[in-house]
Design a protein around this motif. Structure first.
Motif, PDB file in Angstrom:
ATOM      1  N   GLN A   1       1.485   1.654  17.647  1.00  0.00           N
ATOM      2  CA  GLN A   1       2.493   1.086  18.577  1.00  0.00           C
ATOM      3  C   GLN A   1       3.730   1.956  18.171  1.00  0.00           C
ATOM      4  OE1 GLN A   1       3.886  -2.729  18.550  1.00  0.00           O
ATOM      5  NE2 GLN A   1       3.307  -3.011  16.256  1.00  0.00           N
ATOM      6  N   HIS A   2       4.164   1.970  16.957  1.00  0.00           N
ATOM      7  CA  HIS A   2       5.329   2.738  16.656  1.00  0.00           C
ATOM      8  C   HIS A   2       5.279   4.438  16.822  1.00  0.00           C
ATOM      9  CE1 HIS A   2       5.684  -1.083  14.262  1.00  0.00           C
ATOM     10  NE2 HIS A   2       7.079  -0.712  14.269  1.00  0.00           N
TER      11      HIS A   2
ATOM     12  N   GLY B   1      13.017  -7.578  11.818  1.00  0.00           N
ATOM     13  CA  GLY B   1      11.845  -6.893  10.884  1.00  0.00           C
ATOM     14  C   GLY B   1      10.837  -6.278  11.413  1.00  0.00           C
ATOM     15  N   ALA B   2      10.878  -5.955  12.887  1.00  0.00           N
ATOM     16  CA  ALA B   2      10.010  -5.162  13.409  1.00  0.00           C
ATOM     17  C   ALA B   2       9.648  -3.582  13.307  1.00  0.00           C
ATOM     18  CB  ALA B   2       9.724  -5.649  14.819  1.00  0.00           C
ATOM     19  N   GLY B   3      10.592  -3.028  12.736  1.00  0.00           N
ATOM     20  CA  GLY B   3      10.710  -1.720  12.578  1.00  0.00           C
ATOM     21  C   GLY B   3      11.622  -0.909  13.392  1.00  0.00           C
ATOM     22  N   LYS B   4      12.699  -1.572  14.043  1.00  0.00           N
ATOM     23  CA  LYS B   4      13.062  -0.834  15.089  1.00  0.00           C
ATOM     24  C   LYS B   4      14.438   0.247  14.370  1.00  0.00           C
ATOM     25  CE  LYS B   4      15.088  -4.924  16.385  1.00  0.00           C
ATOM     26  NZ  LYS B   4      14.162  -5.718  15.643  1.00  0.00           N
ATOM     27  N   SER B   5      15.025  -0.289  13.248  1.00  0.00           N
ATOM     28  CA  SER B   5      15.832   0.622  12.491  1.00  0.00           C
ATOM     29  C   SER B   5      15.135   1.910  11.839  1.00  0.00           C
ATOM     30  CB  SER B   5      16.286  -0.251  11.507  1.00  0.00           C
ATOM     31  OG  SER B   5      17.473  -1.437  12.093  1.00  0.00           O
ATOM     32  N   THR B   6      14.022   1.602  11.334  1.00  0.00           N
ATOM     33  CA  THR B   6      13.355   2.946  10.898  1.00  0.00           C
ATOM     34  C   THR B   6      12.961   3.803  11.855  1.00  0.00           C
ATOM     35  OG1 THR B   6      12.394   1.368   9.203  1.00  0.00           O
ATOM     36  CG2 THR B   6      11.356   3.679   9.660  1.00  0.00           C
ATOM     37  N   LEU B   7      12.453   3.270  13.131  1.00  0.00           N
ATOM     38  CA  LEU B   7      12.182   3.950  14.333  1.00  0.00           C
ATOM     39  C   LEU B   7      13.661   4.802  14.898  1.00  0.00           C
ATOM     40  CD1 LEU B   7       9.508   4.463  15.642  1.00  0.00           C
ATOM     41  CD2 LEU B   7      10.339   2.755  17.326  1.00  0.00           C
TER      42      LEU B   7
ATOM     43  N   ARG C   1      -1.002 -12.827   6.454  1.00  0.00           N
ATOM     44  CA  ARG C   1      -0.665 -14.085   7.001  1.00  0.00           C
ATOM     45  C   ARG C   1       0.784 -14.763   6.751  1.00  0.00           C
ATOM     46  NH1 ARG C   1      -3.767 -17.303   8.793  1.00  0.00           N
ATOM     47  NH2 ARG C   1      -2.832 -19.160   7.904  1.00  0.00           N
ATOM     48  N   LEU C   2       1.361 -14.215   5.605  1.00  0.00           N
ATOM     49  CA  LEU C   2       2.599 -14.988   5.197  1.00  0.00           C
ATOM     50  C   LEU C   2       3.848 -13.998   5.853  1.00  0.00           C
ATOM     51  CD1 LEU C   2       2.085 -15.485   1.289  1.00  0.00           C
ATOM     52  CD2 LEU C   2       2.103 -17.191   3.240  1.00  0.00           C
ATOM     53  N   SER C   3       3.712 -12.802   6.142  1.00  0.00           N
ATOM     54  CA  SER C   3       4.494 -11.968   6.810  1.00  0.00           C
ATOM     55  C   SER C   3       4.480 -11.986   8.320  1.00  0.00           C
ATOM     56  CB  SER C   3       4.437 -10.444   6.287  1.00  0.00           C
ATOM     57  OG  SER C   3       3.330  -9.922   6.598  1.00  0.00           O
ATOM     58  N   GLY C   4       3.319 -12.394   8.811  1.00  0.00           N
ATOM     59  CA  GLY C   4       3.103 -12.212   9.944  1.00  0.00           C
ATOM     60  C   GLY C   4       3.190 -10.998  10.682  1.00  0.00           C
ATOM     61  N   GLY C   5       2.760  -9.824  10.064  1.00  0.00           N
ATOM     62  CA  GLY C   5       2.600  -8.491  10.357  1.00  0.00           C
ATOM     63  C   GLY C   5       3.945  -7.793  10.604  1.00  0.00           C
ATOM     64  N   HIS C   6       5.203  -8.542   9.952  1.00  0.00           N
ATOM     65  CA  HIS C   6       6.444  -7.738  10.333  1.00  0.00           C
ATOM     66  C   HIS C   6       6.782  -6.970   9.211  1.00  0.00           C
ATOM     67  CE1 HIS C   6       7.202 -10.343  14.184  1.00  0.00           C
ATOM     68  NE2 HIS C   6       6.898 -11.222  13.274  1.00  0.00           N
ATOM     69  N   PRO C   7       6.916  -5.745   9.507  1.00  0.00           N
ATOM     70  CA  PRO C   7       6.898  -4.658   8.552  1.00  0.00           C
ATOM     71  C   PRO C   7       8.308  -5.028   7.382  1.00  0.00           C
ATOM     72  CG  PRO C   7       6.865  -3.382  10.473  1.00  0.00           C
ATOM     73  CD  PRO C   7       7.050  -4.941  10.985  1.00  0.00           C
ATOM     74  N   ARG C   8       9.513  -5.618   7.675  1.00  0.00           N
ATOM     75  CA  ARG C   8      10.360  -5.920   6.935  1.00  0.00           C
ATOM     76  C   ARG C   8       9.820  -6.771   6.055  1.00  0.00           C
ATOM     77  NH1 ARG C   8      15.864  -7.407   9.383  1.00  0.00           N
ATOM     78  NH2 ARG C   8      16.033  -5.306   9.985  1.00  0.00           N
TER      79      ARG C   8
END
Length: 603
Positions: free
Chosen positions: A28-29, A54-60, A232-239
């Motif tokens: 997706q990224h 924390g979805a990776g927007k700034s890195t993108l 599971r603990l991060s919910g899949g959010h990159p940050r």
């Protein structure tokens, strides 16, 4: 020795800075990046990328700028904070950004717009360059600023836009767009970034470790259940993944571990969440203290007034006056009042509850074990009573007369005898997020029948059957034996993992089901107070060879530690969920008679 040397790394793999070098190209990224670059180069105007924190927007965002800046014909500009008090303030910043000088004093808002428009035309048309404005933290854009951006999008030639705008924002920016349909109509690419899947989470961690490792063949730093716990603990959010992995690597160093497993990752996450919990407790404690101080002041004022009342009454008696206070009679008595307000009692009510004890990793006897030994989740609050030096200690107490022993009426005694005892409890599960009772029962037992609901209600009398269970609720789940679930002729199943912690195994069960695996939960009694829980593949087999074949078809990450188990239904295990029996066509050999029984690998 430094942190990097201990982990055989050349740089920090889990830095919280948006470094494009560590960008993991999830589908997706990567798709979003390609669409943005194509849209910008085709001069399509406005593009919006939304995502949770924390979805990776700034890195993108940084990666898009790096790719654009490699082209000499691109003039890219980055606006990190688009929060402006007025439209004029934003125009002044854009004037400085595009013209590379501060605006002269005294220019009106219209003159600022015209100057920006003239410069855009000169750069895009006369010089033939691509002008790009990238805005990060777009959720801070005000209505007036969004109107300025809309007007800039109107600056165009017959076939192209003079300015290309890319906005990276949190999901609440969608509401702002909805309120401005004239802006929404101009959006060319609209992308919403979601969380990573389990496999993408694992690939992201391995990608970062490979980038930071000294050698090409980096060692595995997480076990299969460790990766599952991170997801599971991060919910899949990159940050959150990056932050949790950093804490887990520090935990490996402090505990002298080569790999981070389920328990260590959870302990690392507890270190992070404990800080937030302390800050909330500090706020509540301050409110309670202020409430107590106010209450003490009020009580002192009431006592002072009551001390002065007899003096006034005596003076009135000496003067020969017999007056009665309005709205009071000699027979009325004031009801006793609490010394503390109800809010203070509510905030102090939980101090007598059981305290959850942390896992002591240093005391683990088996350093190679995946999980620590089972530890009690709570300790009784056994506080000795404080000895009082009241007058009763020096005066012999008067013994009350013996009362005849009360006996229940025959009808009540028969009812008490007829009331069935509550069913034996399988374990207590504490919810990490709100969930319905039906979903919880379906997860653990594979069904939601009336008999099962009745057993759950017997163990949890205050439990609402149809309401959503809140996060933090502790639900006692009953034993619900499904001994016939495996079947008399299908003796073999595949065990993926096992542990004595019911909470941990239910979490693992949920995590594996989230990854699309067909799994079930089973339990075996070790003694009167201990049980061993196992995660099993959701099929049963008539032969050991068929079960071994099914084990080899598991994803490679889950094959490590998995084994074939025989004769669960003959040992009195609590089989919690149904298994689908495989047909004889899958069996490739007769059942060996020397297979080990119980939750153990077949020989």
């Amino acid at each position: 020795m430094s942190y990097l040397n201990l982990l055989e790394l050349k740089e920090e793999p889990f830095s919280n800075s948006p470094d494009p070098e560590f960008f993991y190209e999830s589908p997706q990224h990567l798709d979003c990046l390609h669409r943005l670059e194509i849209s910008v180069r085709l001069m399509r105007g406005l593009n919006v990328v939304l995502g949770e924190v924390g979805a990776g927007k700034s890195t993108l965002c940084r990666l898009l700028l790096r790719n654009l800046n490699r082209d000499a014909n691109v003039c890219s500009h980055l606006l990190l904070d688009p929060q402006f008090a007025s439209a004029r303030a934003m125009l002044e910043v854009l004037y400085t950004m595009f013209l590379r000088e501060d605006p002269p004093a005294g220019l009106s808002e219209w003159q600022l717009k015209e100057a920006v428009k003239t410069q855009l035309f000169k750069t895009a048309v006369d010089d033939g360059k691509l002008v790009v404005l990238v805005i990060d933290e777009g959720q801070k854009i005000s209505h007036s600023s969004l109107e300025v951006l809309r007007e800039l999008l109107n600056y165009e030639t017959n076939n192209t836009k003079l300015l290309q705008i890319v906005i990276f924002a949190q999901t609440e920016f969608a509401e702002m767009i909805r309120r401005h349909p004239n802006v929404a109509d101009r959006i060319n690419e609209y992308t919403v970034l979601g969380p990573l899947s389990f496999w993408q989470t694992r690939a992201m961690i391995r990608h970062r470790m490979a980038k930071a490792c000294v050698t090409k063949h980096q060692p595995e730093r997480f076990t299969m259940l460790g990766y599952l716990a991170v997801h599971r603990l991060s919910g899949g959010h990159p940050r959150r993944i990056v932050r949790l992995c950093h804490k887990a690597m520090l935990g490996c160093i402090l505990r002298n571990k080569k790999k981070a497993g389920w328990a260590l990752v959870h302990a690392s996450n507890t270190d992070v969440t404990r800080l937030a919990r302390r800050s909330r407790l500090g706020l509540v404690g301050g409110l309670v203290a202020a409430s107590l101080m106010l209450t003490v002041a009020l009580v002192a004022g009431v006592m002072l007034i009551s001390d002065k009342a007899p003096l006034n009454a005596g003076a009135a008696g000496e003067a020969g006056e017999n007056r009665s206070t309005p709205h009071t009679t000699p027979t009325q008595q004031e009801e006793p009042r609490d010394l503390l307000p109800p809010a203070a009692y509510d905030s102090l009510a939980g101090h007598g509850d059981a305290i959850r004890m942390p896992v002591d990793f240093a005391a683990r006897p088996d350093e190679d074990a995946e999980f620590p030994p089972a530890v009690p989740s709570a300790v009784p609050s056994a506080v000795p009573p404080v000895k009082s030096l009241a007058a009763a200690e020096f005066i012999e107490p008067i013994q009350p007369a013996p009362q005849p022993e009360e006996t229940a009426p025959p009808v009540l005694a028969e009812l008490d005898a007829a009331t069935p005892p509550p069913p034996p409890a399988l374990g207590t599960y504490t919810l990490a997020k709100p969930v319905s009772l039906e979903a919880l029962l379906q997860l653990v037992y594979g069904e939601t029948g009336d008999e099962l609901r009745q057993r759950v209600q017997a163990l949890n009398p205050d439990l609402a059957q149809d309401a959503m269970l809140p996060a933090g609720a502790a639900v006692q789940l009953p034993e619900f034996s499904r001994g016939d679930a495996v079947g008399p002729n299908a003796a073999f199943v595949v065990q993926i993992t096992q542990d004595e912690s019911f909470q941990m195994m239910v979490d693992v069960l949920q995590g594996l089901k989230d990854q699309g695996l067909d799994v079930a939960l089973a339990a075996q009694r070790l003694d009167d107070s201990r049980k061993l829980f196992a995660i099993l593949e959701g099929h049963s087999f008539q032969t050991e060879q068929a079960a071994a074949h099914a084990l080899r078809t598991l994803p490679s990450l889950f094959q490590n530690g998995a084994k074939v188990v025989r004769d669960m239904h003959r040992k009195g295990e609590i089989t919690l969920a149904s298994f689908r029996k495989e047909t004889a066509a899958m069996d490739v050999a007769a059942t060996p008679r020397n297979a080990v029984e119980g939750i153990a690998p077949a020989q």
